[in-house]
Design an enzyme around this catalytic site. Sequence first.
Site, mmCIF file in Angstrom:
data_model
loop_
_atom_site.group_PDB
_atom_site.id
_atom_site.type_symbol
_atom_site.label_atom_id
_atom_site.label_comp_id
_atom_site.label_asym_id
_atom_site.label_seq_id
_atom_site.Cartn_x
_atom_site.Cartn_y
_atom_site.Cartn_z
ATOM 1 C CG HIS A 146 -17.908 -29.539 5.592
ATOM 2 N ND1 HIS A 146 -18.425 -30.026 4.413
ATOM 3 C CD2 HIS A 146 -17.707 -28.215 5.381
ATOM 4 C CE1 HIS A 146 -18.545 -29.057 3.543
ATOM 5 N NE2 HIS A 146 -18.109 -27.939 4.107
ATOM 6 C CD GLU A 161 -20.012 -34.446 6.918
ATOM 7 O OE1 GLU A 161 -20.890 -34.651 6.074
ATOM 8 O OE2 GLU A 161 -19.653 -33.291 7.269
ATOM 9 C CB CYS A 193 -20.229 -32.124 0.605
ATOM 10 S SG CYS A 193 -18.589 -31.941 1.361
ATOM 11 C CB CYS A 197 -17.499 -34.891 3.863
ATOM 12 S SG CYS A 197 -17.313 -33.241 4.590
#
Length: 152
Positions: free
Chosen positions: A56, A58, A86, A89
């Site tokens: 992701h 992040e 999410c 993260c």
Amino acid sequence: MIDLTSDDYFMGEALRQAKLAFDADEVPIGAVIVREKKIITRAFNQVELLKDATAHAEMLALTQAANGLGDWRLEGCTLYVTKEPCPMCAGAIVLSRVQRVVFGVTDPKSGGAGSVFDITGQGGLNHKVETVSGVKETEARQLLQDFFRARR
């Protein structure tokens, strides 16, 4: 006059990263990490490209920032991301000691920074992260809607 140190400015930079993800056929989420009013890292989702569920924006930005700073503790840093982190993260953000997270659009299905879970603000964890939402929300939402509309 543009304030080059504002949340709007840095979220604009995160949106540029999200557009790179969009162009690469990735879910269009972008992130930048700022320390002392300077961008220290930029990233976008690369789940499909790297065949890695943890890639992701992040997570990639956190790893790059830690490598660049030579410390996993990202104290004094702000993470700008176009969509609410999410739970994975959000947990990494807390563990990395990020000071602030600023995001564009909320994620009512799996948000980890206040929508469904409040991992970044959860008392009892080793660190609490200041969270700001809704920065450039319209642009972030539009990019996500355009991406998923093209997929249907």
